[in-house]
Design a protein around this motif. Structure first.
Motif, mmCIF file in Angstrom:
data_model
loop_
_atom_site.group_PDB
_atom_site.id
_atom_site.type_symbol
_atom_site.label_atom_id
_atom_site.label_comp_id
_atom_site.label_asym_id
_atom_site.label_seq_id
_atom_site.Cartn_x
_atom_site.Cartn_y
_atom_site.Cartn_z
ATOM 1 N N GLU A 183 28.481 29.895 45.020
ATOM 2 C CA GLU A 183 29.762 30.477 44.635
ATOM 3 C C GLU A 183 30.846 29.755 45.425
ATOM 4 O O GLU A 183 30.803 29.709 46.650
ATOM 5 C CB GLU A 183 29.794 31.972 44.951
ATOM 6 C CG GLU A 183 31.105 32.634 44.587
ATOM 7 C CD GLU A 183 31.148 34.096 45.008
ATOM 8 O OE1 GLU A 183 31.741 34.902 44.271
ATOM 9 O OE2 GLU A 183 30.597 34.420 46.079
ATOM 10 N N ASN A 185 35.197 28.803 45.115
ATOM 11 C CA ASN A 185 36.500 28.716 44.463
ATOM 12 C C ASN A 185 37.569 28.960 45.518
ATOM 13 O O ASN A 185 37.244 29.156 46.700
ATOM 14 C CB ASN A 185 36.604 29.718 43.306
ATOM 15 C CG ASN A 185 36.343 31.138 43.745
ATOM 16 O OD1 ASN A 185 37.084 31.688 44.564
ATOM 17 N ND2 ASN A 185 35.283 31.760 43.227
ATOM 18 N N ASP A 188 36.974 32.349 47.227
ATOM 19 C CA ASP A 188 35.614 32.555 47.745
ATOM 20 C C ASP A 188 35.169 31.252 48.402
ATOM 21 O O ASP A 188 34.475 30.435 47.804
ATOM 22 C CB ASP A 188 34.647 32.932 46.613
ATOM 23 C CG ASP A 188 35.000 34.251 45.956
ATOM 24 O OD1 ASP A 188 35.210 35.236 46.687
ATOM 25 O OD2 ASP A 188 35.069 34.295 44.715
ATOM 26 N N TRP A 209 29.454 27.867 40.966
ATOM 27 C CA TRP A 209 29.616 28.896 39.947
ATOM 28 C C TRP A 209 30.840 29.759 40.283
ATOM 29 O O TRP A 209 31.297 29.756 41.407
ATOM 30 C CB TRP A 209 28.360 29.753 39.783
ATOM 31 C CG TRP A 209 27.850 30.526 40.970
ATOM 32 C CD1 TRP A 209 26.947 30.093 41.904
ATOM 33 C CD2 TRP A 209 28.157 31.888 41.324
ATOM 34 N NE1 TRP A 209 26.681 31.084 42.824
ATOM 35 C CE2 TRP A 209 27.407 32.200 42.495
ATOM 36 C CE3 TRP A 209 28.984 32.865 40.768
ATOM 37 C CZ2 TRP A 209 27.478 33.450 43.112
ATOM 38 C CZ3 TRP A 209 29.052 34.112 41.392
ATOM 39 C CH2 TRP A 209 28.306 34.394 42.540
ATOM 40 N N SER A 210 31.348 30.423 39.273
ATOM 41 C CA SER A 210 32.550 31.248 39.375
ATOM 42 C C SER A 210 33.746 30.471 39.912
ATOM 43 O O SER A 210 34.420 30.910 40.841
ATOM 44 C CB SER A 210 32.295 32.487 40.254
ATOM 45 O OG SER A 210 33.302 33.458 40.096
ATOM 46 N N ALA A 213 36.786 32.605 39.929
ATOM 47 C CA ALA A 213 36.662 33.911 40.605
ATOM 48 C C ALA A 213 36.697 35.081 39.625
ATOM 49 O O ALA A 213 37.462 36.033 39.792
ATOM 50 C CB ALA A 213 37.750 34.065 41.672
ATOM 51 N N GLY A 214 35.877 34.977 38.596
ATOM 52 C CA GLY A 214 35.790 36.068 37.634
ATOM 53 C C GLY A 214 37.083 36.335 36.886
ATOM 54 O O GLY A 214 37.330 37.465 36.454
ATOM 55 N N ARG A 232 36.580 41.696 32.938
ATOM 56 C CA ARG A 232 35.404 41.891 33.783
ATOM 57 C C ARG A 232 35.691 42.883 34.908
ATOM 58 O O ARG A 232 34.843 43.695 35.259
ATOM 59 C CB ARG A 232 34.944 40.549 34.358
ATOM 60 C CG ARG A 232 33.725 40.677 35.258
ATOM 61 C CD ARG A 232 33.145 39.334 35.654
ATOM 62 N NE ARG A 232 32.644 38.602 34.500
ATOM 63 C CZ ARG A 232 31.903 37.493 34.597
ATOM 64 N NH1 ARG A 232 31.604 36.999 35.778
ATOM 65 N NH2 ARG A 232 31.474 36.869 33.513
ATOM 66 N N THR A 239 34.229 41.857 41.129
ATOM 67 C CA THR A 239 35.524 41.231 40.838
ATOM 68 C C THR A 239 36.660 42.023 41.482
ATOM 69 O O THR A 239 37.605 41.449 42.020
ATOM 70 C CB THR A 239 35.749 41.131 39.324
ATOM 71 O OG1 THR A 239 34.708 40.323 38.758
ATOM 72 C CG2 THR A 239 37.083 40.496 39.008
ATOM 73 N N THR A 284 32.111 26.139 34.427
ATOM 74 C CA THR A 284 33.093 27.014 33.792
ATOM 75 C C THR A 284 32.411 27.875 32.734
ATOM 76 O O THR A 284 31.447 27.443 32.100
ATOM 77 C CB THR A 284 34.221 26.203 33.139
ATOM 78 O OG1 THR A 284 33.674 25.404 32.082
ATOM 79 C CG2 THR A 284 34.887 25.296 34.158
#
Length: 325
Positions: A183, A185, A188, A209-210, A213-214, A232, A239, A284
């Protein structure tokens, strides 16, 4: 589309990987539309994306079968298919984890659903505390020897676990993990204090991934507004936990920079990841073709050193963090 090598392998992948978590059913935030999912995948292929990431546990195999249907008839040699194993695929014993039995059973199901003879990148979805890493690596090594898997990778775990896996592979002569899926971004960034230094030292490919951030970094939410319906965050507590003051400060900078570049917050957020030397291909997960096209345009955005510093300034990366240790 731009392409790069995955870690220190010779495998050439697009700079954006299409994540297939949304291609399935069972959650309100998923597409719940097989034909619409296939349309998004076909548009990704048209845009030059050749890298696709899914997992056996995504909608209990539905995501894999959708991807398999969408790529049917395309040149398999040009495609890089990644999937994962670990999470439960049914009730009863031996239906989850990273035992030799579960891995060898589950790879057959993934191959069948994807409609292919081999998987380019087979990843362990999590660390299995109940199975010796030697058993897991031995099973993965066997799959490579059998030609059913070309490369192996790992996902979210503690740095000491990943280091142990690499060390064990070296001393036992097993295939090493060539890729890590963390994870990662703008809000995060804990992996900068956990897994990413290991990847840098060991020349491991990184496919975050992400990356948005959702949806937080795609500007879906506002400080003083209610959470939009069908988003979400409406049902996902994970989230919602991103709604912190320091994260809002990051988003403020993202919005400001996006305005100066006549771009979107999502594009600026992806561009930040693409500027990271360690990052090969952010994963993505668009649910709409226009969002996919917007994401691809992030490849054209240049960020200055000052802009990169502004985006990073509000957050100090640290590990462990609540809910991720």
């Amino acid at each position: 589309m731009e392409y790069t090598r995955l870690g220190d392998t010779g495998l050439e992948v697009s700079r954006l990987c299409l994540g297939c978590l949304n291609f399935g059913s069972g959650q309100e935030w998923m597409m719940n539309d097989r034909d619409g999912s296939i349309d998004v995948i076909e548009r990704a292929l048209e845009l030059g994306i050749n890298f696709f990431d899914t997992a056996n546990a995504y909608s209990q195999g539905e995501s894999e079968s959708i991807l398999g249907e969408a790529i049917d008839g395309h040149d398999r040699e040009e495609l890089v298919l990644a999937t994962k194993v670990y999470f439960g695929m049914g009730d009863g014993p031996n239906k989850q984890g990273l035992s030799r039995k579960h891995i060898l059973d589950q790879v057959e199901g993934s191959l069948d659903r994807l409609g292919t003879d081999y998987i380019d990148l087979y990843q362990i979805h999590r660390w299995d505390e109940n199975t010796p890493i030697e058993e897991t690596l031995s099973a993965l090594d066997h799959l490579i020897d059998e030609g059913k898997v070309r490369h192996i990778g790992a996902s979210t775990m503690a740095g000491w676990q990943f280091s142990k896996a690499l060390y064990t592979a070296d001393i036992e002569g097993y295939e090493r993990f060539s890729c890590l899926q963390p994870e990662y971004n703008l809000v995060d960034r804990h992996e900068e204090a956990n897994l990413l230094p290991i990847c840098r030292e060991e020349s491991i490919g990184v496919i975050p991934w992400s990356p948005l951030a959702g949806g937080f970094l795609a500007d879906k939410y506002n400080r003083d507004s209610t959470v939009p319906e069908d988003s979400r965050a409406e049902t996902d507590e994970y989230t919602q936990r991103r709604f912190t003051e320091e994260n809002w400060q990051v988003l403020d900078e993202v919005r400001a920079i996006a305005e100066t570049k006549d771009s979107t917050p999502a594009q600026v957020s992806l561009a930040w990841l693409l500027h990271k030397e360690l990052v090969d291909a952010p994963i993505t997960g668009p649910r709409r073709i226009d969002h996919l096209e917007e994401n691809v345009e992030a490849l054209d955005i240049e960020l200055t050193d000052d802009e990169l510093s502004r985006l990073e300034e509000p957050i100090f990366p640290q590990w462990p963090v609540e809910g991720k240790d």
